[in-house]
Structures are given as C-alpha cells and as structure tokens.
Motif scaffolding. Structure first.
Motif, PDB file in Angstrom:
ATOM      1  N   ARG A  54       2.102  14.093   9.074  1.00 21.40           N
ATOM      2  CA  ARG A  54       2.673  13.495   7.856  1.00 21.40           C
ATOM      3  C   ARG A  54       3.968  12.754   8.184  1.00 21.40           C
ATOM      4  NH1 ARG A  54      -0.058  15.363   3.478  1.00 21.40           N
ATOM      5  NH2 ARG A  54      -1.032  17.389   3.671  1.00 21.40           N
ATOM      6  N   THR A  55       4.831  13.391   8.985  1.00 23.67           N
ATOM      7  CA  THR A  55       6.082  12.782   9.435  1.00 23.67           C
ATOM      8  C   THR A  55       6.253  13.109  10.914  1.00 23.67           C
ATOM      9  OG1 THR A  55       7.535  14.681   9.048  1.00 23.67           O
ATOM     10  CG2 THR A  55       7.130  13.227   7.148  1.00 23.67           C
ATOM     11  N   SER A  58       6.897  16.852  11.342  1.00 19.39           N
ATOM     12  CA  SER A  58       5.965  17.830  10.782  1.00 19.39           C
ATOM     13  C   SER A  58       5.555  18.861  11.820  1.00 19.39           C
ATOM     14  CB  SER A  58       4.691  17.141  10.278  1.00 19.39           C
ATOM     15  OG  SER A  58       4.959  16.301   9.204  1.00 19.39           O
ATOM     16  N   LYS A  84      -5.710  10.755   4.870  1.00 22.85           N
ATOM     17  CA  LYS A  84      -4.753  10.490   3.795  1.00 22.85           C
ATOM     18  C   LYS A  84      -3.416  11.182   4.069  1.00 22.85           C
ATOM     19  CE  LYS A  84      -4.331  11.262  -1.159  1.00 22.85           C
ATOM     20  NZ  LYS A  84      -3.983  10.235  -1.942  1.00 22.85           N
ATOM     21  N   ASP A  85      -2.331  10.468   3.807  1.00 21.47           N
ATOM     22  CA  ASP A  85      -0.959  10.959   3.983  1.00 21.47           C
ATOM     23  C   ASP A  85      -0.602  11.286   5.432  1.00 21.47           C
ATOM     24  OD1 ASP A  85      -0.552  10.754   1.222  1.00 21.47           O
ATOM     25  OD2 ASP A  85      -1.275  12.797   0.898  1.00 21.47           O
ATOM     26  N   ARG A  86      -1.285  10.693   6.387  1.00 21.29           N
ATOM     27  CA  ARG A  86      -0.996  10.922   7.808  1.00 21.29           C
ATOM     28  C   ARG A  86      -0.634   9.610   8.488  1.00 21.29           C
ATOM     29  NH1 ARG A  86      -0.965  16.506   8.985  1.00 21.29           N
ATOM     30  NH2 ARG A  86      -2.093  17.380   7.239  1.00 21.29           N
ATOM     31  N   LYS A  87       0.171   9.733   9.543  1.00 20.97           N
ATOM     32  CA  LYS A  87       0.574   8.582  10.342  1.00 20.97           C
ATOM     33  C   LYS A  87       0.299   8.878  11.803  1.00 20.97           C
ATOM     34  CE  LYS A  87       4.318   7.309   7.229  1.00 20.97           C
ATOM     35  NZ  LYS A  87       5.771   7.226   7.065  1.00 20.97           N
ATOM     36  N   THR A 101       6.267   4.625  15.488  1.00 15.60           N
ATOM     37  CA  THR A 101       5.196   4.710  14.498  1.00 15.60           C
ATOM     38  C   THR A 101       4.192   3.614  14.822  1.00 15.60           C
ATOM     39  OG1 THR A 101       6.763   5.464  12.821  1.00 15.60           O
ATOM     40  CG2 THR A 101       4.639   4.673  12.038  1.00 15.60           C
ATOM     41  N   SER A 103       0.844   1.701  13.328  1.00 20.14           N
ATOM     42  CA  SER A 103       0.035   1.512  12.113  1.00 20.14           C
ATOM     43  C   SER A 103      -0.758   0.225  12.214  1.00 20.14           C
ATOM     44  CB  SER A 103       0.939   1.481  10.874  1.00 20.14           C
ATOM     45  OG  SER A 103       1.908   0.452  10.983  1.00 20.14           O
TER      46      SER A 103
END
Length: 136
Positions: A54-55, A58, A84-87, A101, A103
């Motif tokens: 998530r962050t 985490s 969902k809600d993951r990076k 990060t 993406s």
C-alpha cells in the motif's frame, strides 16, 4: 509462431525526479532494475528488490528479490494491473534505502516500433538524485 510483445510506458519516481521509460512486455524485473539504474545514473553496486504494498513503509509487502529468483522470471507485464490500493516499489541499496515508485502511465500499450531498442528513456523531469553526494 513467435510471442507477441507490446510496449508499456512506465513512470519511475523518486522525490521530485521522475523518468518515463518504455519497456516491452518481455522485460523482466531484473531488466527493469538495469533500465532504472541507467536512467538515474547510479552505480550497479548494491542489492535491490521490488515489492508491492500500500505504501513504501507498509508491513504487508509482497517481495521479489535475488533470494527467491523471481527477478529473472517475472515480467513487468505480469505485475500490472496491480491489486487495488497497491503500488509497485523498487528498493535499491539496503543501506541508503532508495525507494522508487513504479507505475504505468495513461499511455496505452502499443506495438514495438521497428528499429527501436527497449527499454528506452523518453522523458526525465526534475533533478536526478545523486547517489553519492559530495558532503563537505
């Protein structure tokens, strides 16, 4: 018949700097590590891993690292879309903890262009981080 590849457009970000890379769908996490190192112009002198969370802080992380052998077998295309809600994060140098990060951009995947080598850096914004700043 050969395998079909598409090109994905990724944003690699770290505190005020980011690079946009195009990678073909056969690119492994190990290949992505090399592409990020080339973009940021760091030395290839430390261990690294990728993780989904998530962050970046985490406790609940799914790791991909040198110990489990996944870096050479998992393709970038296998990572996206993320849950969902993951990076996706790229951690380089366990001492300095450079955490990037990773993406996808809004650009749609496309067929590789003839004569173009992937991965390739197509954009860079901000001041590139300095791996070994000169502290006087």
């Amino acid at each position: 018949m050969g395998e079909y590849y598409v090109v994905l457009t990724l944003k690699i970000a770290l505190s005020g700097w980011h690079a946009i890379l195009q990678v073909d769908s056969s690119t492994t996490l190990s290949d992505l590590h090399v592409a990020i190192q080339n973009a940021v112009k760091f030395d290839f002198d430390h261990m690294y891993e990728f993780f989904i969370a998530r962050t970046e802080r985490s406790g609940d992380k799914q790791h991909f690292d040198m110990e489990d052998g996944s870096l050479d077998t998992i393709r970038v295309a296998d990572m996206f879309p993320l849950p969902k809600d993951r990076k996706l994060f790229y951690l380089f140098d366990y001492g300095d903890n450079w955490i990037f990060t990773v993406s996808t951009t809004r650009a749609k995947p496309f067929e590789p262009e003839k004569g173009v080598q992937y991965p390739r850096l197509i954009e860079e914004v901000g001041d590139r981080p300095e791996q070994y700043p000169d502290y006087d």
